[in-house]
Design an enzyme around this catalytic site. Structure first.
Site, PDB file in Angstrom:
ATOM      1  N   ASP A 127      50.938  35.911  13.545  1.00 46.86           N
ATOM      2  CA  ASP A 127      49.774  35.123  13.954  1.00 46.86           C
ATOM      3  C   ASP A 127      49.118  34.481  12.734  1.00 46.86           C
ATOM      4  OD1 ASP A 127      47.090  34.441  14.916  1.00 46.86           O
ATOM      5  OD2 ASP A 127      47.615  35.689  16.653  1.00 46.86           O
TER       6      ASP A 127
ATOM      7  N   GLU B 296      46.860  26.108  19.932  1.00 51.71           N
ATOM      8  CA  GLU B 296      46.877  25.982  21.393  1.00 51.71           C
ATOM      9  C   GLU B 296      46.721  24.490  21.634  1.00 51.71           C
ATOM     10  OE1 GLU B 296      47.406  28.057  23.848  1.00 51.71           O
ATOM     11  OE2 GLU B 296      47.720  29.742  22.498  1.00 51.71           O
TER      12      GLU B 296
ATOM     13  N   THR C  52      45.188  15.373  15.939  1.00 53.69           N
ATOM     14  CA  THR C  52      45.399  14.552  17.129  1.00 53.69           C
ATOM     15  C   THR C  52      44.426  13.386  17.178  1.00 53.69           C
ATOM     16  OG1 THR C  52      45.104  14.620  19.527  1.00 53.69           O
ATOM     17  CG2 THR C  52      43.933  16.275  18.309  1.00 53.69           C
ATOM     18  N   ASP C  53      44.802  12.347  17.913  1.00 54.37           N
ATOM     19  CA  ASP C  53      43.852  11.238  18.117  1.00 54.37           C
ATOM     20  C   ASP C  53      42.744  11.630  19.091  1.00 54.37           C
ATOM     21  OD1 ASP C  53      45.343  11.300  20.478  1.00 54.37           O
ATOM     22  OD2 ASP C  53      45.881   9.174  20.444  1.00 54.37           O
ATOM     23  N   GLU C  54      42.904  12.782  19.780  1.00 56.29           N
ATOM     24  CA  GLU C  54      41.893  13.162  20.775  1.00 56.29           C
ATOM     25  C   GLU C  54      40.551  13.505  20.138  1.00 56.29           C
ATOM     26  OE1 GLU C  54      43.236  15.490  24.078  1.00 56.29           O
ATOM     27  OE2 GLU C  54      45.305  14.864  23.784  1.00 56.29           O
TER      28      GLU C  54
ATOM     29  N   TYR D 242      39.825  21.536  23.795  1.00 61.01           N
ATOM     30  CA  TYR D 242      40.959  21.370  22.867  1.00 61.01           C
ATOM     31  C   TYR D 242      40.586  20.408  21.746  1.00 61.01           C
ATOM     32  CZ  TYR D 242      45.218  19.212  21.004  1.00 61.01           C
ATOM     33  OH  TYR D 242      46.174  18.695  20.156  1.00 61.01           O
TER      34      TYR D 242
ATOM     35  N   LYS E 186      40.226  21.066  17.676  1.00 54.34           N
ATOM     36  CA  LYS E 186      41.019  20.363  16.650  1.00 54.34           C
ATOM     37  C   LYS E 186      40.082  19.624  15.691  1.00 54.34           C
ATOM     38  CE  LYS E 186      44.945  20.037  16.296  1.00 54.34           C
ATOM     39  NZ  LYS E 186      45.957  20.885  15.615  1.00 54.34           N
TER      40      LYS E 186
ATOM     41  N   ARG F 154      47.354   6.183  27.350  1.00 52.78           N
ATOM     42  CA  ARG F 154      47.663   6.952  26.141  1.00 52.78           C
ATOM     43  C   ARG F 154      48.594   6.114  25.267  1.00 52.78           C
ATOM     44  NH1 ARG F 154      44.148   9.234  28.087  1.00 52.78           N
ATOM     45  NH2 ARG F 154      43.829  11.429  28.585  1.00 52.78           N
TER      46      ARG F 154
ATOM     47  N   TYR G 225      47.831  23.378  39.713  1.00 50.66           N
ATOM     48  CA  TYR G 225      48.141  22.379  40.731  1.00 50.66           C
ATOM     49  C   TYR G 225      47.771  22.794  42.145  1.00 50.66           C
ATOM     50  CZ  TYR G 225      50.459  19.971  36.973  1.00 50.66           C
ATOM     51  OH  TYR G 225      50.700  19.331  35.789  1.00 50.66           O
TER      52      TYR G 225
HETATM   53  P1  NAD Z   1      53.114  23.512  21.189  1.00 47.64           P
HETATM   54  O1  NAD Z   1      52.075  24.078  22.093  1.00 47.64           O
HETATM   55  O2  NAD Z   1      54.413  23.036  21.757  1.00 47.64           O
HETATM   56  O3  NAD Z   1      53.477  24.567  20.042  1.00 47.64           O
HETATM   57  C1  NAD Z   1      52.505  25.302  19.377  1.00 47.64           C
HETATM   58  C2  NAD Z   1      53.209  26.432  18.651  1.00 47.64           C
HETATM   59  O4  NAD Z   1      52.207  27.178  17.930  1.00 47.64           O
HETATM   60  C3  NAD Z   1      53.916  27.406  19.577  1.00 47.64           C
HETATM   61  O5  NAD Z   1      55.219  27.676  19.098  1.00 47.64           O
HETATM   62  C4  NAD Z   1      53.041  28.665  19.513  1.00 47.64           C
HETATM   63  O6  NAD Z   1      53.763  29.873  19.686  1.00 47.64           O
HETATM   64  C5  NAD Z   1      52.453  28.554  18.124  1.00 47.64           C
HETATM   65  N1  NAD Z   1      51.182  29.284  18.020  1.00 47.64           N
HETATM   66  C6  NAD Z   1      50.124  29.238  18.859  1.00 47.64           C
HETATM   67  N2  NAD Z   1      49.155  30.074  18.444  1.00 47.64           N
HETATM   68  C7  NAD Z   1      49.610  30.659  17.300  1.00 47.64           C
HETATM   69  C8  NAD Z   1      49.074  31.600  16.397  1.00 47.64           C
HETATM   70  N3  NAD Z   1      47.850  32.126  16.602  1.00 47.64           N
HETATM   71  N4  NAD Z   1      49.799  31.961  15.334  1.00 47.64           N
HETATM   72  C9  NAD Z   1      51.042  31.448  15.113  1.00 47.64           C
HETATM   73  N5  NAD Z   1      51.604  30.549  15.950  1.00 47.64           N
HETATM   74  C10 NAD Z   1      50.901  30.155  17.031  1.00 47.64           C
HETATM   75  O7  NAD Z   1      52.374  22.343  20.399  1.00 47.64           O
HETATM   76  P2  NAD Z   1      52.935  20.945  19.882  1.00 47.64           P
HETATM   77  O8  NAD Z   1      52.867  19.980  20.981  1.00 47.64           O
HETATM   78  O9  NAD Z   1      54.188  21.194  19.164  1.00 47.64           O
HETATM   79  O10 NAD Z   1      51.775  20.573  18.843  1.00 47.64           O
HETATM   80  C11 NAD Z   1      51.859  20.962  17.475  1.00 47.64           C
HETATM   81  C12 NAD Z   1      50.627  20.466  16.759  1.00 47.64           C
HETATM   82  O11 NAD Z   1      50.511  19.054  16.908  1.00 47.64           O
HETATM   83  C13 NAD Z   1      49.322  21.056  17.283  1.00 47.64           C
HETATM   84  O12 NAD Z   1      48.487  21.312  16.194  1.00 47.64           O
HETATM   85  C14 NAD Z   1      48.743  19.949  18.155  1.00 47.64           C
HETATM   86  O13 NAD Z   1      47.342  20.009  18.184  1.00 47.64           O
HETATM   87  C15 NAD Z   1      49.227  18.718  17.411  1.00 47.64           C
HETATM   88  N6  NAD Z   1      49.396  17.531  18.252  1.00 47.64           N
HETATM   89  C16 NAD Z   1      50.207  17.564  19.342  1.00 47.64           C
HETATM   90  C17 NAD Z   1      50.376  16.408  20.094  1.00 47.64           C
HETATM   91  C18 NAD Z   1      51.286  16.365  21.283  1.00 47.64           C
HETATM   92  O14 NAD Z   1      51.328  15.348  21.976  1.00 47.64           O
HETATM   93  N7  NAD Z   1      52.040  17.409  21.567  1.00 47.64           N
HETATM   94  C19 NAD Z   1      49.698  15.226  19.767  1.00 47.64           C
HETATM   95  C20 NAD Z   1      48.860  15.260  18.631  1.00 47.64           C
HETATM   96  C21 NAD Z   1      48.737  16.406  17.882  1.00 47.64           C
HETATM   97  P1  TYD Z   2      49.172  15.702  28.714  1.00 46.05           P
HETATM   98  O1  TYD Z   2      50.644  15.582  28.599  1.00 46.05           O
HETATM   99  O2  TYD Z   2      48.586  16.978  29.207  1.00 46.05           O
HETATM  100  O3  TYD Z   2      48.558  15.295  27.309  1.00 46.05           O
HETATM  101  P2  TYD Z   2      47.003  14.999  26.887  1.00 46.05           P
HETATM  102  O4  TYD Z   2      46.090  15.525  27.886  1.00 46.05           O
HETATM  103  O5  TYD Z   2      46.925  15.709  25.583  1.00 46.05           O
HETATM  104  O6  TYD Z   2      46.897  13.496  26.735  1.00 46.05           O
HETATM  105  O7  TYD Z   2      48.673  14.552  29.680  1.00 46.05           O
HETATM  106  C1  TYD Z   2      48.928  13.190  29.406  1.00 46.05           C
HETATM  107  C2  TYD Z   2      48.200  12.372  30.433  1.00 46.05           C
HETATM  108  O8  TYD Z   2      48.798  12.606  31.719  1.00 46.05           O
HETATM  109  C3  TYD Z   2      46.735  12.734  30.585  1.00 46.05           C
HETATM  110  O9  TYD Z   2      45.990  11.549  30.837  1.00 46.05           O
HETATM  111  C4  TYD Z   2      46.705  13.639  31.816  1.00 46.05           C
HETATM  112  C5  TYD Z   2      47.841  13.102  32.662  1.00 46.05           C
HETATM  113  N1  TYD Z   2      48.546  14.093  33.509  1.00 46.05           N
HETATM  114  C6  TYD Z   2      48.767  13.816  34.861  1.00 46.05           C
HETATM  115  O10 TYD Z   2      48.366  12.756  35.375  1.00 46.05           O
HETATM  116  N2  TYD Z   2      49.444  14.751  35.603  1.00 46.05           N
HETATM  117  C7  TYD Z   2      49.883  15.919  35.085  1.00 46.05           C
HETATM  118  O11 TYD Z   2      50.476  16.763  35.816  1.00 46.05           O
HETATM  119  C8  TYD Z   2      49.671  16.178  33.683  1.00 46.05           C
HETATM  120  C9  TYD Z   2      50.136  17.464  33.051  1.00 46.05           C
HETATM  121  C10 TYD Z   2      48.996  15.237  32.922  1.00 46.05           C
END
Ligand code: NAD
Ligand code: TYD
Length: 360
Positions: free
Chosen positions: A60, A85, A135-137, A161, A165, A225, A353
């Site tokens: 962790d 997360e 993230t851009d969020e 979330y 971040k 997005r 859902y």
């Molecule tokens: P993911 O949820 O697929 O993976 C996260 C990983 O972190 C998992 O393998 C999980 O086991 C590990 N993890 C969680 N809590 C932990 C802890 N306490 N200690 C050690 N490991 C831990 O996420 P992702 O989509 O691969 O995103 C990776 C990073 O990129 C994140 O920081 C996220 O905020 C950022 N990000 C993701 C997106 C996207 O679209 N997926 C976009 C922008 C930024």
């Molecule tokens: P998501 O993949 O959860 O990414 P984020 O919320 O980080 O942008 O969702 C992408 C977009 O899709 C978001 O506007 C929420 C929408 N969405 C749906 O419409 N249906 C779904 O079942 C999910 C998971 C997301």
């Protein structure tokens, strides 16, 4: 960059980055620290290009003793911090874990790095780097006429979330400003591609559409997005690690702004073409469901800085990226089946859902 600690490397982007970096940098070694939460899969790390330069540690990021041990044992010079997360919907139903992991976890890593690198001076300062993936969020939601997010857009996170971040970004900035920790940050848009956990929009829709299940679209589906193919993201992180300026942040995006509904429709059409079976036309599976609370309407990201300063631009068009992603899921149905069979996954699907089903 010789000895790299990657956090969260069993998740979606982190695992893609490990594959990418082992190939791109033949002399680096990687330690992957991951707590193996629901979002992780050790299968994501199958067939790595060079196992002799890769070590996996289950643990962790909030475990200070473990982090310090790893930094010392492997003389880590670079940390690339993905662990988090990451799902907005989960943060709405259970925000506390997001604060613990994303804020306290990032703090623990920063503070351990400060001790090992700056106080103990165990690695030459010119060689150290803490790279934070964000993230851009953090910038909140745009109206249809607002300009795209730039690196100077004020933070206005809307979901738990995004707020967690944003907090972690502020901590990284504070460690750079106060202690001179050499950091870089990338704020990227929505990623998609191989190995993404199938509760995020694109893999969920691919797998549901493949097997003829409902395709849940939140609200009116007109949310926008920017979508970034994960390989393009890996290339951007790599270039920032090699050439990024210490203390700078870079926005990374895919240069597209489709609505959610059009993404879902495109996936349906591509799958109809690739798998012309009894589910055609898959658009008929689209089901509008109750909207996400506080749902951000539009994200758009200006990549002018990373492009001008570091020469990075995405290579994949949305159509190319989606085609490659769909093909990956079709080729890895066993991977998807093992996720679907997990108890936690079934619980999540019913939590997220079943209650909103059919409601507008
Ligand atoms: P993911 O949820 O697929 O993976 C996260 C990983 O972190 C998992 O393998 C999980 O086991 C590990 N993890 C969680 N809590 C932990 C802890 N306490 N200690 C050690 N490991 C831990 O996420 P992702 O989509 O691969 O995103 C990776 C990073 O990129 C994140 O920081 C996220 O905020 C950022 N990000 C993701 C997106 C996207 O679209 N997926 C976009 C922008 C930024
Ligand atoms: P998501 O993949 O959860 O990414 P984020 O919320 O980080 O942008 O969702 C992408 C977009 O899709 C978001 O506007 C929420 C929408 N969405 C749906 O419409 N249906 C779904 O079942 C999910 C998971 C997301």
């Amino acid at each position: 960059m010789k000895n790299v600690l990657i956090t969260g490397g069993a998740g979606f982007i982190g695992s893609n980055f490990i594959h990418y970096l082992l190939k791109a940098e033949p002399h680096i070694s990687i330690v992957n620290l991951d707590a193996l939460t629901y979002a992780a899969s050790v299968d994501n790390l199958k067939n790595l290009p060079d196992l002799s330069r890769y070590i996996f540690v289950e643990g962790d990021i909030r475990d200070r003793t473990l982090i310090e041990d790893l930094l010392r044992k492997y003389t880590i010079d670079t940390i690339v911090h993905f662990a988090a997360e990451s799902h907005v919907d989960r943060s709405i139903l259970g925000p506390e874990l997001f604060l613990q992991t994303n804020i306290m976890g990032t703090f623990t890593l920063l503070d351990a790095a400060k001790r090992f690198w700056l106080e103990e001076q165990s690695v030459p300062k010119a060689e150290i780097r803490f790279h934070h993936i964000s993230t851009d969020e953090v910038f909140g939601s745009l109206s249809s006429t607002d300009p795209a997010f730039s690196e100077t857009t004020p933070y206005a996170p809307n979901s738990p979330y995004a707020a967690s971040k944003a907090s972690s970004d502020h901590l990284v900035r504070a460690y750079a400003h106060t202690y001179n920790l050499p950091v870089t940050i990338t704020n990227c848009s929505n990623n998609y591609g191989p190995r993404q956990f199938p509760e995020k929009l694109i893999p969920l829709i691919i797998l549901n559409a493949f097997s003829g299940k409902d395709l849940p679209v939140y609200g009116d589906g007109q949310q926008i997005r920017d979508w970034l193919f994960v390989d393009d993201h890996c290339a951007a992180i790599h270039v920032v690690l090699k050439h990024g300026v210490i203390g700078e942040t870079y926005n990374i995006g895919g240069n597209n702004q489709p609505t959610n509904l059009s993404i879902v429709e495109t996936i349906c059409d591509l799958l109809d073409e690739l798998v012309p079976d009894q589910h055609v036309p898959r658009r008929k599976l689209i089901k509008f469901v109750k909207d996400r609370p506080g749902h951000d309407r539009r994200y758009a990201i200006n990549i002018g800085k990373v492009n001008a300063d570091l020469g990075w631009a995405p290579k994949y068009s949305l159509n190319e990226g989606l085609r490659e992603t769909i093909q990956w899921y079709l080729d890895h149905l066993e991977w998807a089946r093992s996720v679907h069979e997990k108890r936690d996954y079934q619980k999540w699907i019913s939590q997220n859902y079943t209650e909103r089903d059919g409601k507008q």
